[in-house]
Design a protein around this motif. Structure first.
Motif, PDB file in Angstrom:
ATOM      1  N   ILE A  38       6.028 -25.401  12.927  1.00  0.00           N
ATOM      2  CA  ILE A  38       6.345 -25.600  14.351  1.00  0.00           C
ATOM      3  C   ILE A  38       6.050 -27.031  14.774  1.00  0.00           C
ATOM      4  CG2 ILE A  38       5.661 -24.932  16.699  1.00  0.00           C
ATOM      5  CD1 ILE A  38       5.311 -22.041  15.531  1.00  0.00           C
ATOM      6  N   ILE A  39       4.920 -27.578  14.347  1.00  0.00           N
ATOM      7  CA  ILE A  39       4.587 -28.975  14.692  1.00  0.00           C
ATOM      8  C   ILE A  39       5.597 -29.931  14.051  1.00  0.00           C
ATOM      9  CG2 ILE A  39       2.857 -30.807  14.478  1.00  0.00           C
ATOM     10  CD1 ILE A  39       0.715 -28.546  14.674  1.00  0.00           C
ATOM     11  N   GLY A  40       6.003 -29.658  12.820  1.00  0.00           N
ATOM     12  CA  GLY A  40       7.017 -30.482  12.155  1.00  0.00           C
ATOM     13  C   GLY A  40       8.345 -30.453  12.905  1.00  0.00           C
ATOM     14  N   ILE A  41       8.742 -29.263  13.373  1.00  0.00           N
ATOM     15  CA  ILE A  41       9.985 -29.148  14.148  1.00  0.00           C
ATOM     16  C   ILE A  41       9.871 -29.959  15.443  1.00  0.00           C
ATOM     17  CG2 ILE A  41      11.409 -27.536  15.504  1.00  0.00           C
ATOM     18  CD1 ILE A  41      10.730 -25.390  13.341  1.00  0.00           C
ATOM     19  N   LEU A  42       8.732 -29.851  16.121  1.00  0.00           N
ATOM     20  CA  LEU A  42       8.529 -30.573  17.376  1.00  0.00           C
ATOM     21  C   LEU A  42       8.610 -32.087  17.176  1.00  0.00           C
ATOM     22  CD1 LEU A  42       7.794 -30.676  20.395  1.00  0.00           C
ATOM     23  CD2 LEU A  42       5.386 -30.597  19.702  1.00  0.00           C
ATOM     24  N   VAL A  43       7.897 -32.601  16.204  1.00  0.00           N
ATOM     25  CA  VAL A  43       7.869 -34.053  15.964  1.00  0.00           C
ATOM     26  C   VAL A  43       9.251 -34.552  15.528  1.00  0.00           C
ATOM     27  CG1 VAL A  43       6.863 -35.895  14.544  1.00  0.00           C
ATOM     28  CG2 VAL A  43       5.399 -34.093  15.483  1.00  0.00           C
ATOM     29  N   ALA A  44       9.903 -33.816  14.636  1.00  0.00           N
ATOM     30  CA  ALA A  44      11.241 -34.217  14.175  1.00  0.00           C
ATOM     31  C   ALA A  44      12.246 -34.205  15.324  1.00  0.00           C
ATOM     32  CB  ALA A  44      11.714 -33.282  13.056  1.00  0.00           C
ATOM     33  N   THR A  45      12.163 -33.192  16.176  1.00  0.00           N
ATOM     34  CA  THR A  45      13.091 -33.097  17.301  1.00  0.00           C
ATOM     35  C   THR A  45      12.840 -34.193  18.312  1.00  0.00           C
ATOM     36  OG1 THR A  45      13.261 -30.708  16.991  1.00  0.00           O
ATOM     37  CG2 THR A  45      13.961 -31.566  19.114  1.00  0.00           C
ATOM     38  N   LEU A  46      11.577 -34.468  18.625  1.00  0.00           N
ATOM     39  CA  LEU A  46      11.276 -35.563  19.561  1.00  0.00           C
ATOM     40  C   LEU A  46      11.822 -36.895  19.041  1.00  0.00           C
ATOM     41  CD1 LEU A  46       7.641 -34.686  20.690  1.00  0.00           C
ATOM     42  CD2 LEU A  46       9.667 -34.860  22.172  1.00  0.00           C
TER      43      LEU A  46
END
Length: 191
Positions: A38-46
């Motif tokens: 979830i943190i990886g998805i958030l950082v990649a999306t930002l």
């Protein structure tokens, strides 16, 4: 507030059944560690949507309001059609697994979003609303709304979701935005 809410809704709907949501299912099944995914998805999306929003904002400085209105209107209509085309994911994981759960998710999501419909939508929405922060925050929230349940619930939710109906709703929203833009709905913003 409109830019944030519309960006959130459109991306959350468009992301259902998208290749990045399929990637979230795969990563969740493979690693079974939801927090770093979830943190990886958030950082990649930002990062990805931040770049896309910057491009959208920059485009408004390159085109006349009339040209931008036509480009955006036609882009939204093209997004409506594109949303109706089902996504598939490539099985090319290569060396990503050696980077750990977070690193694999970050790189895989960032790359999967390159040229994806939600990235293109972020460019168009940033140009339409000229509200970089609201659009990037909204599109990022939309990605998280669609992908966090995919990570947490996996196959249990995938089997019950009416993907075609969700895609039809997202396509209809894109089409309405496109027609409204072509008819001058953004005139108060100089578009």
């Amino acid at each position: 507030m409109d830019a944030f809410l519309i960006s959130t809704g459109i991306v959350a709907l468009a992301e259902i059944g998208d290749k990045t949501q399929l990637l979230a299912f795969i990563l969740a099944a493979k690693f079974r560690k939801p927090v770093p995914i979830i943190i990886g998805i958030l950082v990649a999306t930002l990062a990805n949507h931040g770049l896309a929003g910057a491009v959208g904002t920059w485009l408004t400085s390159l085109m006349s309001p009339e040209t931008l209105r036509w480009v955006l209107g036609l882009s939204f209509i093209a997004m409506a059609v594109w949303t109706l085309i089902p996504d598939k994911i490539d099985d090319d994981e290569g060396g990503l697994v050696r980077m750990g759960v977070f690193g694999t998710t970050l790189v895989a999501f960032f790359l999967a979003e390159m040229g994806d419909k939600t990235q293109v939508a972020t460019v168009a929405l940033a140009a339409q609303y000229q509200a970089f922060i609201a659009v990037v925050a909204g599109t990022t929230l939309g990605m998280m709304i669609a992908n966090v349940p995919a990570v947490l619930l996996g196959d249990r939710i995938a089997q019950r979701m009416p993907v075609r109906l969700v895609h039809a709703i997202a396509a209809a929203i894109f089409a309405v935005l496109g027609v409204a833009t072509l008819m001058g709905a953004g005139a108060q913003f100089g578009i």
